[in-house]
Design an enzyme around this catalytic site. Structure first.
Site, PDB file in Angstrom:
ATOM      1  CD  GLU A 108      58.762  52.521  40.190  1.00  0.00           C
ATOM      2  OE1 GLU A 108      57.563  52.662  40.508  1.00  0.00           O
ATOM      3  OE2 GLU A 108      59.418  51.509  40.472  1.00  0.00           O
ATOM      4  NE  ARG A 160      30.130  47.044  48.937  1.00  0.00           N
ATOM      5  CZ  ARG A 160      28.803  47.117  49.043  1.00  0.00           C
ATOM      6  NH1 ARG A 160      28.075  47.526  48.019  1.00  0.00           N
ATOM      7  NH2 ARG A 160      28.210  46.778  50.161  1.00  0.00           N
ATOM      8  CG  HIS A 183      53.658  50.144  40.171  1.00  0.00           C
ATOM      9  ND1 HIS A 183      54.433  49.035  40.001  1.00  0.00           N
ATOM     10  CD2 HIS A 183      52.461  49.707  40.632  1.00  0.00           C
ATOM     11  CE1 HIS A 183      53.742  47.954  40.342  1.00  0.00           C
ATOM     12  NE2 HIS A 183      52.534  48.339  40.719  1.00  0.00           N
ATOM     13  CB  CYS A 200      57.677  45.774  39.545  1.00  0.00           C
ATOM     14  SG  CYS A 200      56.719  46.840  38.468  1.00  0.00           S
TER      15      CYS A 200
END
Ligand SMILES: NC(=O)c1ccc[n+]([C@@H]2O[C@H](COP(=O)([O-])OP(=O)(O)OC[C@H]3O[C@@H](n4cnc5c(N)ncnc54)[C@H](OP(=O)(O)O)[C@@H]3O)[C@@H](O)[C@H]2O)c1
Length: 402
Positions: free
Chosen positions: A62, A205, A60, A89
């Site tokens: 952060e 993929r 993420h 989160c």
């Protein structure tokens, strides 16, 4: 209050948030259905680390900003502020919670651009930070999320939460006239796109939980649907640049996506190449064949002996398998982001049913072709955030399907 003074005022924070938000948008097609997020770590008013959520399942923003700040040489005691476009989160998904990363970094002041739009998590991250003594400021200007990541608002809307289905990226290659199969005497009657595009598809993929196809494609092309090589990082603007296998920052961490065949009557041949053992450096996920209830037991046994896992979902009136049931089944398997790599029959039905969230269309320099053209559909389609770019000699269209 912990007595810490942020090193920027609210006008500077707003400017920083806007810049981070704009840059984060470059990764929108790579991170969806996650939102685009940007973050910066400051020390004494200076940005010492910036980070973005660049790829679904990857670190993420952060975490990336903190890692960059670590590399700046400024000791953590002098980090005073973290600015992030979306509430950090608080739960563990594909990566660990960002709240913990912020607390571990000891950053005392956090400026947040918008609260989490997902009602199940909204405010939790802020609460946990505050409970741990971090001072949190939420930008009072309406959340830029509608602009930065409208797809995430759809992903976390009430109806989708109530009836969840995986985020679906439809990828196809088409000729100049919009057909999915080239003329029989071109590219073995199969290949439309160039080598660079095939490499990109390998990357894509590696960033989905499952690849979904129809039995028509298995019968016509006999594809393997595997991860075949580890392409080198690519310098395509907005396209995620980590090499395959580096997704979670851990080399080799990519799990090969499951391969799912929608096949009402078990027409998949047990000797199909999709069941063959992986060859040098190749990785292939489990092969699932989704069929109607009461499948022919002899075919079923032969496919199971070849290595298939057989599942049944109910049928639909006009179509073979009921797509809603098939997509619900995909969700129940734990597949959250899937790629539809099928021929026009399944693709057309999935588009019509509204189960395609995102498109990646490669138009190769092949004239003519076989089958129905999607060119007209693409012109009329409710597409959002269209991005046109090049991949080798192909034109690429990326968009969200509204
Ligand atoms: N250019 C590209 O990107 C690309 C990609 C893949 C394939 N292709 C080409 O596409 C051609 C094959 O086309 P296709 O349309 O036959 O393949 P397809 O769309 O992959 O498979 C269609 C089959 O899937 C099964 N299916 C099960 N449930 C379905 C549902 N609800 N809706 C639709 N289909 C369902 C049906 O067979 P049952 O009724 O027997 O279950 C149907 O005939 C080949 O020439 C191949 O080369 C092109």
């Amino acid at each position: 209050m912990n007595g810490v003074t942020p090193s920027i005022d609210s006008a500077q924070a707003r400017e920083l948030l806007e810049g981070l938000g704009e840059e984060a948008r470059r990764f929108r097609f790579e991170v969806a259905p996650n939102p685009c997020v940007g973050a910066a770590v400051l020390s004494g008013g200076q940005v010492i680390g910036r980070g973005f959520h660049r790829v679904w399942g990857g670190p993420h923003a952060e975490v990336e900003a903190i890692a960059q700040a670590d590399g700046s040489g400024v000791p953590r005691e002098r980090w005073d502020t973290l600015v992030v476009t979306l509430e950090p989160c608080s739960s563990t998904g594909k990566t660990g919670p960002c709240v913990q990363a912020i607390l571990d970094a000891g950053i005392p002041y956090v400026v947040v651009g918008a609260t989490d739009p997902d009602p199940r998590h909204r405010g939790e991250g802020l609460e946990q930070l505050r409970a741990a003594g971090v001072e949190v400021m939420v930008d009072p200007v309406p959340a830029p999320l509608e602009r930065v990541a409208p797809h995430f608002l759809r992903w976390s809307d009430r109806d989708r939460i109530r009836r969840p289905r995986p985020w679906t990226v439809a990828k196809w290659a088409q000729t100049l006239t919009g057909q999915l199969s080239p003329p029989k005497d071109v590219g073995d009657g199969r290949w439309i796109s160039c080598g660079a595009s095939l490499e990109e598809v390998q990357l894509l993929r590696g960033r989905v939980d499952a690849i979904v196809t129809g039995v028509g494609t298995i019968l016509a092309d006999d594809p393997r649907l595997t991860l075949r090589r580890s392409p080198s990082p690519m310098a395509v603007d907005g396209l995620q640049t980590l090499p395959l296998g580096d997704v979670a920052g851990k080399p080799g961490a990519t799990v090969a996506p499951a391969r799912v065949i929608l096949d009402s009557w078990l027409r998949t041949p047990p000797e199909a190449r999709i069941f063959a053992a992986p060859e040098g450096g190749e990785r292939g996920g489990a092969v699932h064949v989704v069929t109607l209830p009461g499948a022919d037991p002899i075919r079923r046994r032969a496919l199971e002996a070849a290595g298939a896992r057989i599942h049944s979902v109910r049928g639909a009136k006009r179509q073979s398998l009921d797509l809603r049931s098939a997509w619900a089944w995909l969700w129940d398997q734990g597949f959250r982001r899937v790629m539809l790599e099928s021929g026009p029959t399944l693709l057309g039905n999935a588009l019509e049913a509204g189960f395609v969230d995102q498109l990646r269309v490669y138009t190769g320099s092949v004239r003519g072709g076989e089958g129905e053209s999607l060119a007209g559909w693409l012109v009329e389609a409710p597409l959002e955030e269209r991005l046109h770019r090049e991949s080798g000699s192909d034109a690429v269209l990326e968009a969200f399907h509204g």
